[in-house]
Design an enzyme around this catalytic site. Structure first.
Site, short mmCIF file in Angstrom:
data_model
loop_
_atom_site.label_atom_id
_atom_site.label_comp_id
_atom_site.label_asym_id
_atom_site.label_seq_id
_atom_site.Cartn_x
_atom_site.Cartn_y
_atom_site.Cartn_z
NE ARG A 134 -10.95 -9.50 -2.06
CZ ARG A 134 -11.25 -8.76 -3.03
NH1 ARG A 134 -11.55 -9.17 -4.35
NH2 ARG A 134 -11.28 -7.31 -2.84
CE LYS B 38 -4.15 -2.04 2.54
NZ LYS B 38 -4.88 -1.61 1.49
#
Ligand code: BES
Ligand code: MN
Ligand code: ZN
Length: 507
Positions: A356, A282
């Site tokens: 996920r 990120k």
């Protein structure tokens, strides 16, 4: 905070501070309407209160306040007037705002004990509900994060709250307050663990907190270690944790409030104690906020705390898969393919779509409990913030009735969710050339394709997913965890327990 339901005489009550409501009078420019409690005080004070109000310093708007000393005809040493707006019965959310404002003032003035006489304007059937709002709002206003500052913010001196009611309302008020305290305890716990930094709140730390709850709240707790997960073939979850030195944990907490044969409700919370993105690193700006990537997991703890303190007649299983997501020589690389516990292979096109990857194995693991419904809660996508901002959590479900229950629960407690679709046409965006599924679905509809990914692992039960990326914490004024969606979850559980009882009562 200590709460006490009282039936004392308003004007004779010796109180450090009596809190009563006033209303805004929409007709007149300056006019304020007195609540029944204020009316009584005014007549005992031979009209002094009305005289003061005639000066126009406070208009009765929601949360407006006026602190008065030396009011005649009452035994309380201070009188705090709090505005409840211009409606006949103050709407629940405004009522909370007013109590938060009153509590803030009590804390500012370092008042240790106060008596709220503000249930007088609430209809009989709402007493319990509004008493609950008092308990929740007082807790909200007095919450302080103090765990990691050596120069500790002082705790509010306020420690005793009386709630004045008519004798016939004592039971309803007490029950409401008990519920409010239970919910507030869940919310506070959630906020505090969420606010803790990633170097303290690790997967191991969360597991320890769960073990504590086994003792304090009678939950049955088990923690799967990485070797246990290997045996269960949780290849997807384990692939995320491989890039971190903190071992992953799969925490399960069971609350049993109903008979053994009742199928449980499963709550599954994403517990990423820090998400740097992995190899798909990120950007640096605001990366600190990725300590909040375990807020879904924290909300599962909070909901279980509240449910167990309320002794809800339900069985609930909370599952928190917990890991870090960091770049490392052993970390997932873009293009890697892993095999989930369900057997589906996943091409990891972006290692930052890790939530996920850990949730899918937890969804498969949940089948072991034969759940009646499964709700997962996750700070899953930045795209959900783009879609809904910071107002509503994203709701996705394969069951219209479960979705409606959650929407209604959230609306009721002002912890709202908004439903988005999980249609096959979106799932197609997850096609991979080399595996059964890709872990990302392209730029468009990012919150939806993330939910569609999860749905592929939730085929065997009624399932809903709450994306709380925009609601679980606030980046400013003040920065911190909000405790959402604990209020929504607990309201959902309360309603389920009531529906269950109505069902069993008639059969
Ligand atoms: N934890 C993040 C989602 C997130 C980002 C929540 C910012 C709140 C604020 C999640 O693991 C993530 O990184 N998601 C990616 C998915 C993308 C790579 C498909 C995202 O949203 O950018
Ligand atoms: Mn991520
Ligand atoms: Zn994440």
């Amino acid at each position: 905070m200590n709460f006490k339901v009282k039936t004392a005489n308003l004007v004779k009550l010796k109180s450090q501070c009596l809190v009563v409501g006033i209303f805004k009078n929409p007709g007149k420019a300056k006019g304020v309407r007195l609540s029944a409690s204020a009316e009584r005080i005014d007549s005992s004070a031979s009209g002094q209160l009305q005289q003061i109000l005639n000066r126009g310093d406070v208009d009765g708007g929601v949360g407006s306040t006026l602190l008065l000393y030396d009011v005649q005809g009452i035994s309380a040493s201070r009188l705090l007037l709090v505005g409840l707006g211009d409606k006949e019965e103050c709407p629940r959310n405004d009522y909370r705002k007013a109590i938060v404002a009153a509590t803030n003032l009590l804390v500012e003035r370092k008042i240790a004990s106060a008596d709220f006489a503000i249930l007088d304007s609430v209809s009989d059937s709402h007493i319990g509900d509004y008493a609950r709002q008092i308990a929740e709002a007082v807790h909200e206003a007095t919450y302080r994060y103090r765990e990691t500052q050596s120069d500790k913010k002082p705790m509010p001196e306020l420690s005793r709250i009386g709630v004045l009611v008519n004798r016939r309302d004592t039971d309803a008020a007490q029950m409401g307050i008990d519920r409010g305290i239970a919910i507030a305890n869940g919310v506070s716990f959630t906020k505090t663990v969420a606010n803790l930094p990633g170097n303290i709140c690790t997967p191991g730390y969360l597991a320890d907190r769960a073990r504590e709850l086994a003792r304090s709240h009678g939950l049955k707790v088990s923690v799967l270690e990485e070797k246990d997960m290997e045996k269960l073939k949780m290849g997807s979850l384990l692939s995320v944790s491989r890039g971190s030195r903190e071992p992953a944990k799969l925490i399960t907490m069971e609350y049993r409030g109903a008979s053994q044969d009742r199928r449980p409700i499963a709550l599954i919370g994403k517990g990423l104690t820090f998400d740097a993105g992995g190899i798909s690193l990120k950007p640096a700006a605001q990366m600190d906020e990725m300590k909040y990537d375990m807020c879904g997991g924290a909300s599962v703890f909070g909901a279980l705390i509240a449910a167990s303190e309320m002794k809800l007649p339900l069985n609930i299983v909370g599952i928190v898969p917990s890991s870090e997501n960091l770049p490392d020589g052993a970390a997932n690389k873009p293009g890697d393919i892993v095999t989930s516990m369900l057997g589906k292979t996943i091409e990891i096109l972006n290692t930052d779509a890790e939530g996920r990857l850990i949730l899918c194995d937890a969804l498969t693991y949940a089948k072991k409990y034969d759940p009646e419904s499964v709700v997962d809660i996750a700070t899953l996508t930045g795209a959900c913030i783009i879609a809904l901002g910071h107002h509503a959590s994203g709701l996705f479900s394969n069951s219209d009735s479960l979705a409606d229950e959650l929407l209604a629960a959230g609306a009721r407690v002002d912890d709202r969710a908004w439903r988005l679709p999980v249609w096959d046409s979106y799932t197609k965006q997850l096609k991979s050339n080399f595996a059964d599924l890709a872990n990302i679905g392209g730029r468009s509809a990012g919150a939806v394709t993330a939910a569609c990914f999860l749905q592929e692992f939730a085929m065997d039960y009624s399932w809903a997913h709450l994306d709380v990326a925009g609601t679980a914490w606030s980046s400013s004024s003040p920065k911190g965890a909000t405790g959402r969606p604990v209020p929504l979850l607990v309201e959902f559980l309360i309603r389920r327990s009531e529906a269950d009882n109505a069902g069993s009562g008639t059969s």
